[in-house]
Scaffold this active site. Structure first.
Site, mmCIF file in Angstrom:
data_model
loop_
_atom_site.group_PDB
_atom_site.id
_atom_site.type_symbol
_atom_site.label_atom_id
_atom_site.label_comp_id
_atom_site.label_asym_id
_atom_site.label_seq_id
_atom_site.Cartn_x
_atom_site.Cartn_y
_atom_site.Cartn_z
ATOM 1 N N GLU A 360 0.822 -1.209 0.000
ATOM 2 C CA GLU A 360 0.000 0.000 0.000
ATOM 3 C C GLU A 360 0.854 1.256 0.000
ATOM 4 O O GLU A 360 1.161 1.800 1.062
ATOM 5 C CB GLU A 360 -0.935 0.012 1.224
ATOM 6 N N GLU A 448 -6.135 -7.456 -0.770
ATOM 7 C CA GLU A 448 -6.437 -7.256 0.655
ATOM 8 C C GLU A 448 -7.744 -6.505 0.806
ATOM 9 O O GLU A 448 -7.956 -5.479 0.173
ATOM 10 C CB GLU A 448 -5.304 -6.462 1.331
HETATM 11 C C1 DCB Z 1 -3.895 -1.719 5.606
HETATM 12 C C2 DCB Z 1 -2.585 -2.432 5.770
HETATM 13 C C3 DCB Z 1 -2.583 -3.444 6.882
HETATM 14 C C4 DCB Z 1 -3.460 -2.951 7.997
HETATM 15 C C5 DCB Z 1 -4.867 -2.978 7.429
HETATM 16 C C6 DCB Z 1 -5.926 -2.471 8.410
HETATM 17 O O1 DCB Z 1 -3.725 -0.394 6.073
HETATM 18 F F1 DCB Z 1 -2.165 -3.026 4.628
HETATM 19 O O2 DCB Z 1 -1.282 -3.674 7.306
HETATM 20 O O3 DCB Z 1 -3.419 -3.841 9.092
HETATM 21 O O4 DCB Z 1 -4.983 -2.237 6.239
HETATM 22 O O5 DCB Z 1 -5.646 -1.186 8.811
HETATM 23 C C7 DCB Z 1 -3.306 -3.271 10.379
HETATM 24 C C8 DCB Z 1 -3.588 -4.384 11.358
HETATM 25 C C9 DCB Z 1 -3.316 -3.938 12.758
HETATM 26 C C10 DCB Z 1 -1.915 -3.362 12.850
HETATM 27 C C11 DCB Z 1 -1.725 -2.261 11.815
HETATM 28 C C12 DCB Z 1 -0.299 -1.714 11.782
HETATM 29 O O6 DCB Z 1 -4.925 -4.825 11.189
HETATM 30 O O7 DCB Z 1 -3.442 -5.037 13.624
HETATM 31 O O8 DCB Z 1 -1.717 -2.812 14.146
HETATM 32 O O9 DCB Z 1 -2.004 -2.794 10.522
HETATM 33 O O10 DCB Z 1 0.590 -2.712 11.436
HETATM 34 C C13 DCB Z 1 -4.610 0.620 5.678
HETATM 35 C C14 DCB Z 1 -5.551 0.465 4.704
HETATM 36 C C15 DCB Z 1 -6.376 1.527 4.316
HETATM 37 C C16 DCB Z 1 -6.231 2.750 4.926
HETATM 38 C C17 DCB Z 1 -5.273 2.933 5.932
HETATM 39 C C18 DCB Z 1 -4.466 1.861 6.301
HETATM 40 N N1 DCB Z 1 -7.063 3.830 4.562
HETATM 41 N N2 DCB Z 1 -3.499 2.059 7.346
HETATM 42 O O11 DCB Z 1 -7.847 3.719 3.638
HETATM 43 O O12 DCB Z 1 -6.996 4.897 5.230
HETATM 44 O O13 DCB Z 1 -3.265 3.224 7.713
HETATM 45 O O14 DCB Z 1 -2.913 1.123 7.900
#
Ligand code: DCB
Length: 522
Positions: A360, A448
């Site tokens: 991402e 994902e």
């Molecule tokens: C993505 C990432 C993934 C993340 C998930 C859920 O991030 F590819 O690594 O996973 O979506 O947010 C989360 C885990 C948590 C962990 C965190 C940090 O579920 O357990 O603590 O990662 O490692 C996204 C996807 C979309 C957006 C933002 C994020 N968005 N983000 O649209 O704003 O900021 O992580």
């Protein structure tokens, strides 16, 4: 006496210099009696330079330790270097480095600093200690949880660290057998934790050590929709197809970060997943957050073990270069080139493997200026070894900007563009983007998605997820759900304590897991 921070900071620096200059044979603090139970631990830590007292010559062993004190001592023991930080707190650089290393999450100690000087809860202290000093130690749920009288009060988010700490003998609980997860700990108690952790021999991985380059395994079992049936994949127009040119849809689960949840990436786990009807597994190899870039050989061994487990079980498997906190893939293009060159060499004869070049991209990053040129270089490197494996490419805004890719696509064959969505955050607008991109001929792959909000939590949004999956089914689009782990967050498919090797019954799946697993073979 309370000193203002402006006065305290230089005094602390002075204290650091003084303690480093004269290493005492004993703790030498006037409030640490030679006969006390903690004197040994404090002396040992003082001698390594990890521990400091106060400028007035006291150690204050009975004072509750703050988050900043705990993290900075851990950082010194682990040899973590500070990074630049905007706030003026004395420990800000170490806190920022620890956050980036994945020792704790943003919400546990916000980088804004309001909790730096607050007591650190025992559960969080243990998590930080284990991640920093003993990241490979694991504890068995059944063996360890019974040792902890108040285990039911422990948040599932801390299971892994606390079970590991009990298994390694770092924590013993109080005389009543309670852990008291939310209580603070005294500075003296913290010292014994550090000493116990240092006493554990690092060469005790609970998982078998990988031989340096084990051969890629042969599949042991043929699966419906698996690689033995569909062979080498190819992209025709916007559709993913089998070796013989029939449309194929891949559906399955992504792992969580390998540095945290590799226990759910073994052969038992992937075979249980396939029993539920999945034909795809994604191995999420975080590059930052304590992942590949900070411990390349350990994480690479976990990755190849997971990929090999998927191969043995006839699943397709995505090798995911999981960039997240560093949003521009160009910032580590050399490491990515070396990594994918090695992987595409290892798996050149293996039809199971798909390569995902950048999970991402986000922040200040452009498609045409950064992601596209990055992908083009990686594609050339992979193609030198593997002429036809499917390669997946992300886009800016956490892989949502496929319209930018559609306007300026990559050169090459068997390429697909990833779109990521979270059902609680993203809806009709992103679906329209998919249709728009496909109308321009862009092959789309959902490597994902989650039933939660974009932060991995909130909801669970099953109705919104159903709309999304119906939409994907109608278009023959493949998907992978986030994530196969038992973390206490709604996007996790497994309930805390689910067996790491499966098999999992309905009652071991979360609401999200039950819904997602029921859609693998629709
Ligand atoms: C993505 C990432 C993934 C993340 C998930 C859920 O991030 F590819 O690594 O996973 O979506 O947010 C989360 C885990 C948590 C962990 C965190 C940090 O579920 O357990 O603590 O990662 O490692 C996204 C996807 C979309 C957006 C933002 C994020 N968005 N983000 O649209 O704003 O900021 O992580």
């Amino acid at each position: 006496m309370k000193l203002p921070k402006k006065v305290l900071a230089p005094l602390l620096v002075l204290a650091v210099c003084l303690t480093l200059a004269v290493l005492p044979a004993r703790a030498d603090f006037r409030d640490v009696a030679p006969s006390s139970w903690y004197e040994g631990a404090i002396t040992q830590l003082t001698q390594t330079g990890a521990l400091k007292g106060y400028p007035d010559g006291t150690f204050r062993p009975n004072q509750t330790i703050s988050a900043a004190e705990f993290v900075s001592i851990t950082a010194r023991l682990a040899g973590l270097s500070e990074v630049q930080d905007q706030t003026s707190h004395w420990a800000a650089g170490q806190m920022q480095a620890a956050l980036q290393a994945g020792w704790y999450d943003w919400d546990e100690i916000p980088p804004t600093g309001e909790l730096f000087d607050q007591p650190i809860p025992r559960q969080l202290a243990v998590k930080i200690l284990m991640r920093a000093l003993l990241p490979d130690v694991r504890g068995d749920y059944h063996t360890e949880s019974v040792k902890i009288k108040d285990f039911s009060t422990l948040n599932g988010r801390y299971y892994e660290a606390v079970l590991a700490a009990y298994a390694a003998g770092v924590v013993h609980g109080d005389t009543s057998g309670a852990f008291r997860p939310l209580a603070g700990l005294s500075r003296a108690e913290a010292c014994t934790l550090f000493q116990n952790a240092q006493a554990v021999q690092p060469a005790q991985p609970t998982q078998p050590v990988q031989p340096t380059d084990p051969a890629v395994p042969d599949p042991v079992q043929a699966r419906q929709g698996g690689v033995s049936q569909n062979g080498w994949l190819q992209v025709k127009g916007t559709q993913l197809c089998s070796e013989t040119g029939e449309p194929v849809v891949l559906r399955g689960m992504s792992s969580h970060g390998l540095q945290w949840y590799s226990q759910f990436t073994g052969s038992g786990a992937v075979s249980s997943l396939a029993d539920w009807g999945a034909n795809l597994f994604r191995v999420a190899m975080y590059t930052g957050e304590g992942g590949y870039l900070s411990q390349p050989s350990a994480i690479k061994a976990k990755l190849t073990a997971a990929v090999d487990a998927a191969i043995a079980n006839d699943l397709y498997v995505i090798i995911d270069w999981h960039i997240l906190s560093a949003g521009n893939p160009m910032s580590h293009v050399d490491e990515a080139l070396a990594f994918f060159t090695e992987m595409s060499q290892r798996y050149k004869d293996t039809p199971n493997v798909l390569y995902e070049l950048c999970n991402e991209p986000n922040g200040d990053v452009s498609w045409s200026g950064d992601v596209k040129p990055y992908a083009q270089r990686l594609i050339s490197a992979i193609r030198a070894n593997s002429p036809k494996a499917v390669i997946l490419v992300g886009s800016p805004t956490w892989s949502q900007d496929i319209h930018l890719a559609a306007a300026d696509p990559l050169e090459g064959e068997n390429l697909m563009y990833t779109l990521h969505f979270y059902a609680g955050t993203h809806g009709a607008e992103l679906r329209q983007r998919i249709d728009g991109a496909m109308a321009k001929g862009l092959p789309v792959f959902i490597s994902e998605w989650g039933t939660s909000r974009a932060d991995g939590s909130g909801g669970v949004f099953l109705e919104e997820s159903r709309v999304w999956l119906d939409f994907l089914d109608q278009r023959g689009i493949s998907w992978c759900n986030w994530s196969l782990c038992d973390k206490d967050e709604t996007s996790a498919a497994l309930r805390p304590g689910a067996p790491q090797d499966g098999p999992w019954g309905q009652d071991q799946l979360t609401e999200s897991g039950q819904f997602v697993f029921s859609r693998f073979s629709s």
